[in-house]
Motif scaffolding. Structure first.
Motif, PDB file in Angstrom:
ATOM      1  N   ALA A 118      49.262  36.468 -41.894  1.00 18.50           N
ATOM      2  CA  ALA A 118      48.926  35.625 -43.036  1.00 18.50           C
ATOM      3  C   ALA A 118      48.731  34.186 -42.587  1.00 18.50           C
ATOM      4  O   ALA A 118      49.542  33.664 -41.816  1.00 18.50           O
ATOM      5  CB  ALA A 118      50.046  35.687 -44.077  1.00 18.50           C
ATOM      6  N   ILE A 137      39.365  34.909 -39.498  1.00 20.20           N
ATOM      7  CA  ILE A 137      39.517  34.776 -40.947  1.00 20.20           C
ATOM      8  C   ILE A 137      38.205  34.383 -41.603  1.00 20.20           C
ATOM      9  O   ILE A 137      37.292  33.858 -40.947  1.00 20.20           O
ATOM     10  CB  ILE A 137      40.615  33.758 -41.306  1.00 20.20           C
ATOM     11  N   CYS A 173      46.398  35.323 -48.256  1.00 22.38           N
ATOM     12  CA  CYS A 173      45.582  36.325 -47.562  1.00 22.38           C
ATOM     13  C   CYS A 173      45.272  37.439 -48.552  1.00 22.38           C
ATOM     14  O   CYS A 173      46.078  37.754 -49.421  1.00 22.38           O
ATOM     15  CB  CYS A 173      46.287  36.878 -46.327  1.00 22.38           C
TER      16      CYS A 173
END
Length: 461
Positions: free
Chosen positions: A31, A214, A321
């Motif tokens: 995360a 990400i 997340c």
């Protein structure tokens, strides 16, 4: 402070265990950041955070999106209106908000997800598209809004909470967001909870499942779907909200109505091991504890808020997340760490005062047929009824002004317990929902259903 008094300050070992659990969650869940808080005795006793950004960490004042925890806020608004007499939970929606195509569904069914409505809206995924694509309730419900007959099963429905939000607006004559702010957020001091993000706030991210990279997620305004998942909040605000859900607050919602919210109304969906759903609250069991609260997720965010009434402990976890970090599982673990390491001190035992009227003639052993049942009077004025020496039905009862008692739990919840007295004032028997409890097994002097054989008890032969 008395040696047996409960100190809210956590032990260093407990604080370390909490920090370690959060660190493991952030690392294994990959995360970008996670922030958490634990509440005990109505106060925040621990806060923690972890982040992938070196030299920076969020705190309890940083906003994250909380997804479906928004539903619990919406449910509080509906219960407030019920308490004011503006509606009854048994009312069909059409009585207050006609013409939606779901007129026959009751307000209670919408709160508990038993209205039979679809889980999602028709068309594109509503969580990742702007609310302007669904400008009317017809766009939220579609041409075939029902998947099941109302009242037949629990089926989680996001559109159902859009209807509840529209119900709030219809009865208050104001936007859902405005009603929430003036009736819940401002009285509780939740000035960091809002429908739109307010700095400082986290950005939402998707983490690639097979690579450590990400991708930013869009933060859409959900429009009519806002009452189902729009809110942004912080761990400190949700900690205050947790206190409301446990203890009530007369400025917002009574303790009795808060208790009603966390009472099981709907059984779990088939295949789920939890305890079902209350009125805007999920119910579950973790490490032998009965918990209530809610999970939340929207693209880029996951959230969990869970509470144990018996331990007077709550935990909240927020992360940015889309998936990976199980926020609710981490929150229930944090709660259990505190409850296991530092169990709650029971309230001191106190006897009745001389001013209290003590119905001692009701206390002791009664018999339902041949089964002995113990009736115990508690210092808070309630009665406890339960089997003697064997497992079975147990229940608590609340005294009423007319001399009867109302069941609060178990099989007898809502049932009336009445002491039937003879002309001289002595107690003949107890009547509990047509069950007759006598001082002796099948007492011939009491009106035992079906009567008692006049020859009485005997041996074989």
């Amino acid at each position: 402070m008395d040696a047996l008094s409960e100190d809210l300050e956590l032990l260093p070992s407990t604080r370390r265990a909490l920090s370690h659990r959060l660190a493991v969650a952030q690392s294994e869940g990959r995360a970008p950041s996670v922030v958490a808080a634990v509440v005990r005795g109505g106060e925040v006793v621990w806060e923690g955070s972890r982040t992938s950004v070196e030299g920076h960490g969020p705190d309890g004042d940083v906003q994250y999106r909380i997804g479906s925890i928004t539903k619990t806020f919406t449910a509080v608004l509906v219960l407030r209106m019920r308490d004011e007499g503006l509606l009854a939970l048994s009312d069909p929606l059409g009585k207050h908000l006609p013409g939606t195509g779901a007129d026959e569904v009751t307000i209670a069914q919408l709160l508990a997800h038993t209205g039979g409505l679809a889980a999602e809206t028709p068309g594109e995924w509503w969580e990742r598209t702007p609310g302007t694509r669904r400008p009317a309730l017809a766009d939220v419900l579609g041409e075939a809004p029902f998947k099941h007959a109302p009242g037949t099963r629990h089926h989680y429905s996001n559109p159902g909470y859009t209807l509840l939000g529209s119900l709030v607006e219809a009865l208050r004559g104001k936007p859902w967001e405005d009603v929430l702010r003036t009736e819940v957020l401002e009285p509780l001091g939740l000035d960091r909870t809002s429908a739109q993000p307010q700095a400082p706030h986290a950005g939402g991210w998707a983490v690639h499942p097979w690579a450590d990279v990400i991708l930013p997620e869009p933060a859409e305004d959900l429009g009519l779907m806002a009452p189902a998942g729009q809110l942004w909040s912080t761990t400190r605000d949700l900690a205050r909200f947790a206190v409301l859900l446990t203890r009530g607050d007369e400025r917002v919602l009574s303790a009795e109505s808060a208790r009603e919210m966390r009472t099981s109304v709907a059984p779990p969906e088939p295949g789920f091991a939890d305890l079902g759903y209350g009125l805007g609250l999920q119910l579950t069991e973790h490490r032998g504890r009965r918990l209530f609260g809610h999970s939340g997720s929207l693209p880029g965010f996951v959230a969990g808020l869970w509470l144990s009434e018996a331990d007077d402990v709550a935990a909240v976890v927020l992360s940015n997340c889309t998936s990976g970090l199980p926020a609710s599982a981490v929150a229930t673990d944090l709660l259990a760490i505190v409850a296991d390491a530092e169990p709650r001190f029971p309230a001191p035992w106190k006897p009745f005062t001389e001013a209290d009227r003590v119905p001692l003639d009701l206390c002791g052993v009664w018999y339902w047929g041949t089964a002995p049942q113990g009736l115990r009077l508690k210092s808070d004025g309630s009665l406890e009824l339960g089997p003697v020496g064997v497992p079975g039905r147990s229940a608590r009862f609340r005294a009423e002004s007319d001399g009867t008692w109302t069941g609060l739990s178990g099989y007898y919840a809502g049932e009336t317990l009445r002491a039937v007295r003879r002309e001289d004032g002595s107690v003949s028997h107890l009547d509990l929902g047509s069950f007759v409890f006598t001082r002796e097994p099948y007492d011939p002097q009491a009106p035992v259903p079906g009567g008692v054989d006049p020859q009485g008890w005997r041996g074989i032969g």
